[in-house]
Design an enzyme around this catalytic site. Structure first.
Site, mmCIF file in Angstrom:
data_model
loop_
_atom_site.group_PDB
_atom_site.id
_atom_site.type_symbol
_atom_site.label_atom_id
_atom_site.label_comp_id
_atom_site.label_asym_id
_atom_site.label_seq_id
_atom_site.Cartn_x
_atom_site.Cartn_y
_atom_site.Cartn_z
ATOM 1 N N ARG A 57 44.197 -4.420 41.845
ATOM 2 C CA ARG A 57 44.323 -4.609 40.728
ATOM 3 C C ARG A 57 45.734 -5.665 40.464
ATOM 4 N NH1 ARG A 57 42.546 0.009 40.693
ATOM 5 N NH2 ARG A 57 44.135 0.285 42.773
ATOM 6 N N THR A 58 46.538 -5.669 41.132
ATOM 7 C CA THR A 58 47.636 -6.526 40.831
ATOM 8 C C THR A 58 47.684 -7.966 41.487
ATOM 9 O OG1 THR A 58 49.695 -4.444 41.471
ATOM 10 C CG2 THR A 58 50.206 -6.671 41.646
ATOM 11 N N LYS A 86 54.190 -14.228 63.516
ATOM 12 C CA LYS A 86 55.167 -15.120 64.751
ATOM 13 C C LYS A 86 56.447 -15.262 65.184
ATOM 14 C CE LYS A 86 51.409 -18.706 64.839
ATOM 15 N NZ LYS A 86 51.361 -20.452 64.387
ATOM 16 N N ARG A 107 54.363 -9.475 46.599
ATOM 17 C CA ARG A 107 54.595 -8.182 46.696
ATOM 18 C C ARG A 107 54.436 -7.978 48.629
ATOM 19 N NH1 ARG A 107 50.271 -3.093 45.180
ATOM 20 N NH2 ARG A 107 50.721 -3.618 43.508
ATOM 21 N N HIS A 135 58.162 -2.364 40.112
ATOM 22 C CA HIS A 135 56.853 -3.444 39.637
ATOM 23 C C HIS A 135 57.451 -3.456 38.244
ATOM 24 C CE1 HIS A 135 53.098 -4.337 40.392
ATOM 25 N NE2 HIS A 135 52.358 -3.601 40.660
#
Ligand code: NCD
Length: 313
Positions: A57-58, A86, A107, A135
């Site tokens: 969703r986000t 890496k 995120r 959030h």
């Protein structure tokens, strides 16, 4: 009110007035969020969407939102395809992405990652979830949904249910609801109760809250039942997770005695905290809530990018 160029790391970055303003702008975005009209608020602007943790969703609603206001999106959602494998540091990645885009949504699994990225980057950084931290954009869409459904929030009563310890959505939401003068009920097994720093914030502000282990204790008095998933991925030990997994399950029988107009929300994804039969009740709002991520993020992206909002009706 000036939003241009600002970061959104914590919900506490905004005053109550600023939150209300963002939600007012978001309301005007609804027709365009549904695709009923086209907006060109941020033509040529680029959003870098950096997802180091899974998201449906986000991520999709940020991408949709950016495109619905006339911008473009670059980014990744699979860290294994990036130079992080890496050994590149987050700080180096951010410095580089900053040269490619106009705004960053991040995120990350580490609490504080968004704060660090915001300090490194000159362009706005939006926190789309930092570990068990916050959030804030989820909170804005949660508030939008509550306001839409209840009219206003003052003196309303909201129960936050489930994983209050590791759930970042409920941390941000608690800070915000306290600003609105909402009475909070924290319903969780003892091991998953609200972190002490969140509780002490409420105590300092003299905000009303109560702590419970059983949903039935609050069912009759709440206007919103905000249910959350147990955050399995954040448990240091699988055995601890199994002790609390399935601690709460909302089904039609558990709703007995609730207020007629009570709404049930969930940031999603759900696992088994809400039985599918609840979807067909008049209380369920979680899918509407998920849609609301689009207009709210359209408003936020446009404001942070300094769009001329005069064209909105
Ligand atoms: C939440 C999250 O990622 O914190 N999901 C979301 O953004 N809607 C909730 C969760 O994962 O349980």
């Amino acid at each position: 009110m000036d939003f241009k160029g600002r970061d959104v790391v914590s919900i506490n970055d905004f005053t109550l007035e600023e939150i209300n303003y963002i939600l007012d702008v978001a309301e005007k975005m609804v027709p365009a969020a549904r695709g009923e009209e086209a907006l060109e608020l941020v033509p040529g602007k680029l959003l870098a969407s950096l997802f180091y943790e899974p998201s449906t969703r986000t991520m999709l609603s940020f991408e949709t939102a950016m495109k619905r206001v006339g911008g473009k999106v670059i980014g990744f959602s699979d860290v294994s395809s990036t130079s992080a494998v890496k050994g590149e540091t987050l700080s180096d990645t951010i410095k580089m992405v900053e040269a490619y885009a106009d705004i960053i949504v991040l995120r990350h699994g580490r609490e504080g990652a968004a704060r660090m990225a915001a300090e490194v980057a000159e362009i706005p950084v939006l926190n789309a979830g930092d570990g068990a931290g916050q959030h804030p954009t989820q909170t804005l869409l949660d508030l939008f949904t509550m306001r839409q459904e209840l009219g206003h929030l003052r003196k309303k009563s909201v129960a936050l249910v489930g994983d209050l310890k590791y759930g970042r959505t409920v941390h941000s939401l608690t800070y915000a609801l306290a600003k609105f003068g909402v009475h909070l009920h924290f319903v969780a097994p003892e091991a998953l109760q609200m972190p002490p720093e969140v509780v002490s914030h409420l105590v300092k502000r003299n905000s009303g809250f109560s702590v419970h282990e059983d949903i039935s204790e609050v069912m009759g008095e709440v206007d919103v039942l905000y249910v959350t998933r147990i955050q399995k991925e954040r448990f240091p030990d699988e055995e601890e997770y199994h002790k609390v997994a399935g601690a709460f399950r909302v089904d039609n029988s558990s709703l007995e005695g609730c207020k007629k107009g009570m709404i049930i929300m969930h940031p999603l994804p759900r696992v088994d905290e809400i039985a599918p039969e609840v979807d067909d009740t008049k209380h369920a709002r979680y899918f509407q809530q998920a849609f609301n991520g689009v207009p709210v993020r359209m408003a936020l992206l446009s404001l942070l990018l300094g769009a001329d909002m005069g064209v909105l009706k």
